[in-house]
Design an enzyme around this catalytic site. Structure first.
Site, mmCIF file in Angstrom:
data_model
loop_
_atom_site.group_PDB
_atom_site.id
_atom_site.type_symbol
_atom_site.label_atom_id
_atom_site.label_comp_id
_atom_site.label_asym_id
_atom_site.label_seq_id
_atom_site.Cartn_x
_atom_site.Cartn_y
_atom_site.Cartn_z
ATOM 1 N N LEU A 41 0.877 -1.160 0.000
ATOM 2 C CA LEU A 41 0.000 0.000 0.000
ATOM 3 C C LEU A 41 0.915 1.210 0.000
ATOM 4 O O LEU A 41 1.836 1.294 0.817
ATOM 5 C CB LEU A 41 -0.911 -0.010 1.229
ATOM 6 C CG LEU A 41 -2.043 1.026 1.289
ATOM 7 C CD1 LEU A 41 -2.985 0.890 0.098
ATOM 8 C CD2 LEU A 41 -2.820 0.886 2.591
ATOM 9 N N ASP A 42 0.682 2.138 -0.910
ATOM 10 C CA ASP A 42 1.601 3.251 -1.099
ATOM 11 C C ASP A 42 1.783 4.083 0.169
ATOM 12 O O ASP A 42 0.891 4.171 1.016
ATOM 13 C CB ASP A 42 1.101 4.162 -2.226
ATOM 14 C CG ASP A 42 1.153 3.493 -3.586
ATOM 15 O OD1 ASP A 42 2.038 2.650 -3.791
ATOM 16 O OD2 ASP A 42 0.310 3.819 -4.432
ATOM 17 N N TYR A 43 2.929 4.716 0.254
ATOM 18 C CA TYR A 43 3.295 5.575 1.390
ATOM 19 C C TYR A 43 2.221 6.610 1.680
ATOM 20 O O TYR A 43 1.890 6.874 2.841
ATOM 21 C CB TYR A 43 4.621 6.256 1.044
ATOM 22 C CG TYR A 43 5.166 7.205 2.080
ATOM 23 C CD1 TYR A 43 5.668 6.744 3.306
ATOM 24 C CD2 TYR A 43 5.231 8.572 1.818
ATOM 25 C CE1 TYR A 43 6.197 7.615 4.240
ATOM 26 C CE2 TYR A 43 5.763 9.456 2.748
ATOM 27 C CZ TYR A 43 6.245 8.968 3.955
ATOM 28 O OH TYR A 43 6.768 9.850 4.878
#
Length: 202
Positions: A41-43
């Site tokens: 899951l992206d930053y």
């Protein structure tokens, strides 16, 4: 039996346990040995992240053949019209090809946790919440899809992966589930047994 950890990843946290640049990582919230994320899951995205120490379970969750649906609450800039929603539903052509059909609907005033820092709102631009469910996992796919139809994503919260949901988890909280899964790959679904263990950082 396998153990799965469901974690509500806060905004601006890396989906890894170390970072040479000193950014927030999962280690701040999850002091559990030998687990790793099943997917990513992206930053700058929030929401459900699954972790396990079972490689077969991780493979089952992430492999494209299983087409696990992933559902997101997405705050976009502007007010997408019906044509934009239809385009998202049918699939849009990105640089890496046509996306699979997805489920898209408008959502009015969803119950979401306050984000720190909050999304910056501009006076004369109305924002819209959408719920988008996809069955593939290209890099930053949902953000690219909404930008393609002229409505950049301002906030993205993953609420479900397949049968697993955030439920009542707040950012930084986690819970554990015991999964009864066949040892050989089959079309049967894993069956969860919940353990309501939770933890926040001190």
């Amino acid at each position: 039996m396998s153990t799965l950890y469901l974690f509500h990843k806060p905004f601006q946290v890396l989906t890894q346990f170390t970072d040479p640049q000193g950014r927030n990582t999962l280690a701040r919230w999850l002091d559990i040995p030998n687990i790793y994320p099943a997917g990513r899951l992206d930053y700058d995205s929030e929401g459900l992240l699954l972790l396990t120490d079972d490689g077969m379970l991780a493979h089952r969750i992430t492999h494209p053949d299983h087409k696990q649906s992933k559902t997101y609450l997405v705050l976009v800039e502007g007010q997408p019209d019906d044509n934009a929603l239809k385009a998202l539903s049918n699939g849009v052509t990105l640089k890496d090809g046509l996306t699979r059909p997805s489920r898209v609907r408008r959502v009015t005033s969803p119950q979401v946790h306050r984000r720190e820092p909050p999304v910056r709102h501009r006076a004369n631009i109305v924002d819209t919440w959408l719920e988008i469910s996809i069955t593939e996992g290209r890099n930053r796919q949902v953000r690219r899809m909404t930008a393609h139809v002229g409505h950049p994503t301002l906030r993205l919260i993953r609420t479900a992966i397949g049968q697993w949901t955030l439920d009542t988890l707040s950012p930084g909280e986690w819970r554990r589930e015991t999964i009864h899964m066949p040892r050989k790959t089959s079309s049967k679904s894993a069956r969860p047994s919940r353990d309501r263990s939770r933890r926040k950082p001190e």
